[in-house]
Structures are given as C-alpha cells and as structure tokens.
Write a protein that holds these residues in place. Structure first.
Motif, PDB file in Angstrom:
ATOM      1  N   GLY A  31       0.805  -1.217   0.000  1.00  0.00           N
ATOM      2  CA  GLY A  31       0.000   0.000   0.000  1.00  0.00           C
ATOM      3  C   GLY A  31       0.838   1.267   0.000  1.00  0.00           C
ATOM      4  N   TYR A  32       0.224   2.344  -0.488  1.00  0.00           N
ATOM      5  CA  TYR A  32       0.878   3.656  -0.469  1.00  0.00           C
ATOM      6  C   TYR A  32      -0.111   4.691   0.049  1.00  0.00           C
ATOM      7  CZ  TYR A  32       2.941   8.071  -1.943  1.00  0.00           C
ATOM      8  OH  TYR A  32       3.444   9.350  -1.944  1.00  0.00           O
ATOM      9  N   GLN A  59       3.885   7.052   3.223  1.00  0.00           N
ATOM     10  CA  GLN A  59       3.727   5.842   4.022  1.00  0.00           C
ATOM     11  C   GLN A  59       3.628   4.625   3.092  1.00  0.00           C
ATOM     12  OE1 GLN A  59       0.179   7.755   5.665  1.00  0.00           O
ATOM     13  NE2 GLN A  59       0.940   7.271   7.708  1.00  0.00           N
ATOM     14  N   PHE A  60       4.362   3.577   3.416  1.00  0.00           N
ATOM     15  CA  PHE A  60       4.339   2.344   2.639  1.00  0.00           C
ATOM     16  C   PHE A  60       3.932   1.196   3.560  1.00  0.00           C
ATOM     17  CE2 PHE A  60       7.408   5.259   0.804  1.00  0.00           C
ATOM     18  CZ  PHE A  60       7.051   5.274  -0.529  1.00  0.00           C
ATOM     19  N   TYR A  61       3.085   0.316   3.038  1.00  0.00           N
ATOM     20  CA  TYR A  61       2.516  -0.751   3.861  1.00  0.00           C
ATOM     21  C   TYR A  61       2.691  -2.116   3.201  1.00  0.00           C
ATOM     22  CZ  TYR A  61       0.024   3.227   5.955  1.00  0.00           C
ATOM     23  OH  TYR A  61      -0.286   4.418   6.546  1.00  0.00           O
ATOM     24  N   LEU A  62       2.735  -3.133   4.040  1.00  0.00           N
ATOM     25  CA  LEU A  62       2.711  -4.526   3.596  1.00  0.00           C
ATOM     26  C   LEU A  62       1.664  -5.240   4.434  1.00  0.00           C
ATOM     27  CD1 LEU A  62       4.033  -6.722   1.779  1.00  0.00           C
ATOM     28  CD2 LEU A  62       5.547  -7.226   3.716  1.00  0.00           C
ATOM     29  N   SER A  63       0.710  -5.911   3.761  1.00  0.00           N
ATOM     30  CA  SER A  63      -0.414  -6.474   4.498  1.00  0.00           C
ATOM     31  C   SER A  63      -1.032  -7.643   3.735  1.00  0.00           C
ATOM     32  CB  SER A  63      -1.468  -5.385   4.713  1.00  0.00           C
ATOM     33  OG  SER A  63      -2.628  -5.889   5.342  1.00  0.00           O
ATOM     34  N   PRO A  64      -1.607  -8.623   4.430  1.00  0.00           N
ATOM     35  CA  PRO A  64      -2.366  -9.668   3.739  1.00  0.00           C
ATOM     36  C   PRO A  64      -3.701  -9.100   3.237  1.00  0.00           C
ATOM     37  CG  PRO A  64      -2.534  -9.949   6.116  1.00  0.00           C
ATOM     38  CD  PRO A  64      -1.542  -8.856   5.888  1.00  0.00           C
ATOM     39  N   ASP A  65      -4.274  -9.760   2.243  1.00  0.00           N
ATOM     40  CA  ASP A  65      -5.520  -9.287   1.649  1.00  0.00           C
ATOM     41  C   ASP A  65      -6.321 -10.484   1.146  1.00  0.00           C
ATOM     42  OD1 ASP A  65      -7.435  -7.456   0.694  1.00  0.00           O
ATOM     43  OD2 ASP A  65      -6.496  -7.417  -1.285  1.00  0.00           O
ATOM     44  N   LEU A  66      -7.605 -10.258   0.891  1.00  0.00           N
ATOM     45  CA  LEU A  66      -8.478 -11.295   0.349  1.00  0.00           C
ATOM     46  C   LEU A  66      -8.808 -10.989  -1.107  1.00  0.00           C
ATOM     47  CD1 LEU A  66     -11.116 -11.906   3.186  1.00  0.00           C
ATOM     48  CD2 LEU A  66      -9.020 -13.180   2.718  1.00  0.00           C
ATOM     49  N   ASN A  94     -14.269  -6.576  -4.098  1.00  0.00           N
ATOM     50  CA  ASN A  94     -12.866  -6.741  -4.452  1.00  0.00           C
ATOM     51  C   ASN A  94     -12.163  -5.437  -4.794  1.00  0.00           C
ATOM     52  OD1 ASN A  94     -11.579  -9.276  -4.230  1.00  0.00           O
ATOM     53  ND2 ASN A  94     -10.914  -9.140  -6.356  1.00  0.00           N
ATOM     54  N   MET A  95     -12.895  -4.324  -4.879  1.00  0.00           N
ATOM     55  CA  MET A  95     -12.240  -3.041  -5.104  1.00  0.00           C
ATOM     56  C   MET A  95     -11.759  -2.415  -3.794  1.00  0.00           C
ATOM     57  SD  MET A  95     -15.538  -0.625  -5.979  1.00  0.00           S
ATOM     58  CE  MET A  95     -14.550   0.822  -6.333  1.00  0.00           C
ATOM     59  N   ILE A  96     -12.142  -3.032  -2.659  1.00  0.00           N
ATOM     60  CA  ILE A  96     -11.785  -2.506  -1.342  1.00  0.00           C
ATOM     61  C   ILE A  96     -10.784  -3.433  -0.670  1.00  0.00           C
ATOM     62  CG2 ILE A  96     -12.654  -1.818   0.916  1.00  0.00           C
ATOM     63  CD1 ILE A  96     -13.673  -0.077  -1.343  1.00  0.00           C
ATOM     64  N   LYS A  97      -9.738  -2.858  -0.122  1.00  0.00           N
ATOM     65  CA  LYS A  97      -8.770  -3.626   0.668  1.00  0.00           C
ATOM     66  C   LYS A  97      -9.387  -3.941   2.030  1.00  0.00           C
ATOM     67  CE  LYS A  97      -4.747  -4.975   2.522  1.00  0.00           C
ATOM     68  NZ  LYS A  97      -5.245  -5.269   3.881  1.00  0.00           N
ATOM     69  N   VAL A  98      -9.413  -5.228   2.392  1.00  0.00           N
ATOM     70  CA  VAL A  98     -10.021  -5.611   3.661  1.00  0.00           C
ATOM     71  C   VAL A  98      -9.116  -5.196   4.823  1.00  0.00           C
ATOM     72  CG1 VAL A  98     -11.242  -7.564   2.629  1.00  0.00           C
ATOM     73  CG2 VAL A  98      -8.976  -7.916   3.624  1.00  0.00           C
ATOM     74  N   PRO A  99      -9.686  -4.822   5.967  1.00  0.00           N
ATOM     75  CA  PRO A  99      -8.873  -4.493   7.136  1.00  0.00           C
ATOM     76  C   PRO A  99      -8.045  -5.703   7.568  1.00  0.00           C
ATOM     77  CG  PRO A  99     -11.151  -3.774   7.419  1.00  0.00           C
ATOM     78  CD  PRO A  99     -11.137  -4.630   6.202  1.00  0.00           C
ATOM     79  N   ALA A 100      -6.783  -5.461   7.863  1.00  0.00           N
ATOM     80  CA  ALA A 100      -5.882  -6.553   8.246  1.00  0.00           C
ATOM     81  C   ALA A 100      -4.650  -5.961   8.924  1.00  0.00           C
ATOM     82  CB  ALA A 100      -5.469  -7.358   7.004  1.00  0.00           C
ATOM     83  N   PRO A 101      -3.885  -6.781   9.630  1.00  0.00           N
ATOM     84  CA  PRO A 101      -2.608  -6.290  10.196  1.00  0.00           C
ATOM     85  C   PRO A 101      -1.695  -5.792   9.080  1.00  0.00           C
ATOM     86  CG  PRO A 101      -3.217  -8.415  11.140  1.00  0.00           C
ATOM     87  CD  PRO A 101      -4.161  -8.186  10.003  1.00  0.00           C
ATOM     88  N   ALA A 102      -0.839  -4.835   9.400  1.00  0.00           N
ATOM     89  CA  ALA A 102       0.032  -4.264   8.369  1.00  0.00           C
ATOM     90  C   ALA A 102       1.335  -3.777   8.985  1.00  0.00           C
ATOM     91  CB  ALA A 102      -0.667  -3.115   7.654  1.00  0.00           C
ATOM     92  N   LEU A 103       2.393  -3.868   8.193  1.00  0.00           N
ATOM     93  CA  LEU A 103       3.696  -3.303   8.535  1.00  0.00           C
ATOM     94  C   LEU A 103       3.861  -1.999   7.770  1.00  0.00           C
ATOM     95  CD1 LEU A 103       6.577  -3.611   9.806  1.00  0.00           C
ATOM     96  CD2 LEU A 103       7.243  -4.733   7.652  1.00  0.00           C
ATOM     97  N   GLU A 104       4.217  -0.928   8.480  1.00  0.00           N
ATOM     98  CA  GLU A 104       4.387   0.387   7.849  1.00  0.00           C
ATOM     99  C   GLU A 104       5.842   0.834   7.920  1.00  0.00           C
ATOM    100  OE1 GLU A 104       3.478   5.123   8.738  1.00  0.00           O
ATOM    101  OE2 GLU A 104       2.172   3.596   9.649  1.00  0.00           O
TER     102      GLU A 104
END
Length: 313
Positions: free
Chosen positions: A230-231, A262-269, A289-299
């Motif tokens: 993510g950005y 801000q840059f993110y790394l996160s799991p998604d569905l 599928n156009m929305i990123k599901v809430p999930a843990p993330a590394l920033e």
C-alpha cells in the motif's frame, strides 16, 4: 476530480450487477457476436458517459472562470496521492466496463480493448475540460497515470485472461483537533463522511494486491489469500506545502507538520477466488474486491519510522 471518477465506477458496478443478476437468454453471455447487444451496450455507454460529463462540466467547474486551453504541471502536488487515485480510477472503470462488454459476444481481445480503454478515454475528456478551467489545467502527469491504470488491466487480460495483480482502495477519515487545521480540512476535503473518504488524501491508501496462488498454482498457498503493498501519505494541507492565507486574510504557516509518505505490507483477500455457485454472491464479491479488507500491516514511512498496525484500513 477523483470523487467524480469513483462515482462513475460505482455506476458501472450497478450496471454490471443489474445485467448479471437477471436470468434468461436476453441477459446470457452469447457465444457469438450479438449486434443487438453491441448497440445496447454502445448506447448505454454513450448515454452514461455523456450525461455524467455534461453534469460534471456544469456542476464541478461552476464558479470557476474559463480561459484558453493551458497545461499545468501538478506532479509535485499531494505527494502524488492524486496520481495514485487516477491510476486506480482508470483501472476500476476499465475493469467493470470490460465485464459489461462480455455481454456483447465480441471476440475476447476486442472486449478487452474496448472495455479496458473506457477508463482512459473517460478521464482523458475530463483532462481536456480541466485544460479550459482557470482552477486547473491539462496535466500530462494525470494522463500518464490514467494510461498506467488502463495498461495494467489490459495487459493482464491479454497475457493471463485474469487479474492476478489488482488495485484496491481503503480509507479511514481523519479528525483534526486544531481549529485552524479543521477549518482548512473542511475547505479542502469537505465536511461529510463520504467527502472525506473520497477527497482527503491524508485518509486514503491505494494498494497493489497480488494473488500469489496464480503465480504458483502447484503450491499450497490459498487461492483467496493475496499479499498487498500500500501507499499513503499524511500531513498535507495543500498541494505543495502547508502554508496558506485563510478566508480572513490571515497567513497560516504549518510547515512544522511533516508531509510524510507511508508504505505498507499487508495480507488481503481476493473475493473472486472464493468458490460459489450463486450469481448474486459472485457479483457482490466483484464489488467487494475493489476494497482492501482491514488486516494487520507493517508500515515504513518517509520519517524513517517502522510501525506495526494490528488492524490497518
């Protein structure tokens, strides 16, 4: 401008849902080219795009004087969050337009090119309108972002006949405790929840969501589990800086607030990879599928900070 583009995407989604849920041969995807369906789709697309552009021209540009066609370099504004919005909008409009064109029965490549270029064509017209407005101008940066979004869609359809790499969006509207910043945020981003979601670049995140299983089909990686990068950005109260003169003529200097990427790394569905035989559920999954599901993330951000978010949206 991004708000209008996202609204058009939602309209295309509703059209797709309407056609996909109605039973019977009239709404079935034909095996061969259907001239009748092509005329219906063409007329619907022209009416939709034409009416929305006419409304945009009279409403969005109302109150701003027109002038000769001119160019405007906005590449350094908003830490390029607006460009990410253009890429996303072109991708999404093209994606759902392509889904509608399946109903035409045209050869697959023609469906891909016609549907995939819809987002680029629509936003190109908007850029021309911008070129005649004193508030904005024709931006080659925006055009490049539009082309990138359409290219991402078309290239994957032609190469893999599926979207292994998808663009997604998420937003969490921010609150501003400082009264001066709160006034500025209302001026720039609006006051309602939806206005803040669609216009406040400080609240948005754009994601590139990759389906790992599609690249490694023999692995045990779940087909529905994606990895998303993510950005986003924060601390922005103007296109280029945090200095302005308010409506009372008072100079406001908030240069102390850092404008941070801000840059993110996160799991998604990937909802479209979840198996179901119900057409209504399939359409719902396309919308989700156009929305990123809430999930843990590394920033990792431009201030040199590394953060772990228990839930990022």
């Amino acid at each position: 401008m991004q708000k209008k583009l996202l609204l058009l995407t939602l309209v295309l989604l509703l059209c797709y849902r309407s056609n996909a849920q109605k039973p019977g041969p009239f709404f079935s995807i034909p095996d061969t080219t259907s001239p009748r369906n092509i005329w219906i789709l063409s007329g619907t697309a022209l009416a939709l795009y034409g009416s929305s552009l006419a409304a945009l021209n009279s409403a969005w540009y109302k109150g701003y004087p027109h002038e000769k066609f001119h160019f405007f370099n906005d590449m350094e504004e908003w830490l390029q969050m607006d460009k990410a919005g253009h890429v996303f909008s072109a991708y999404m409009i093209g994606k759902y337009s392509r889904e509608l064109w399946r109903w035409s029965g045209l050869p697959r490549k023609k469906q891909v090119w016609i549907g995939g270029l819809s987002g680029f064509a629509y936003q190109s017209v908007i850029e021309v309108l911008d070129g005649y407005s004193s508030k904005w101008g024709f931006s080659w940066g925006d055009m490049g972002a539009n082309a990138l979004g359409s290219s991402l869609l078309i290239s994957q359809e032609l190469l893999w006949n599926e979207q292994r790499i998808q663009l997604k969006f998420s937003a969490y509207p921010r609150t501003y405790s400082d009264p001066v910043l709160r006034e500025k945020a209302t001026e720039l981003f609006g006051n309602t929840f939806m206005e803040r979601v669609l216009k406040d670049y400080n609240s948005q995140t754009y994601w590139v969501s990759v389906n790992i299983h599609s690249f490694a089909r023999n692995s045990k990686w779940p087909a529905w589990l994606n990895v998303a990068v993510g950005y986003g950005a924060k601390g922005m109260f103007g296109g280029r800086d945090n200095y302005w003169t308010d409506t009372h003529g008072i100079e406001r200097d908030f240069s102390n607030i850092r404008r941070t990427r801000q840059f993110y790394l996160s799991p998604d569905l990937d909802f479209t990879r979840i198996k179901t035989h119900k057409k209504g559920v399939k359409v719902l999954f396309q919308v989700l599928n156009m929305i990123k599901v809430p999930a843990p993330a590394l920033e990792i951000n431009g201030a040199g900070e590394v953060k772990v978010h228990a839930l990022m949206f």
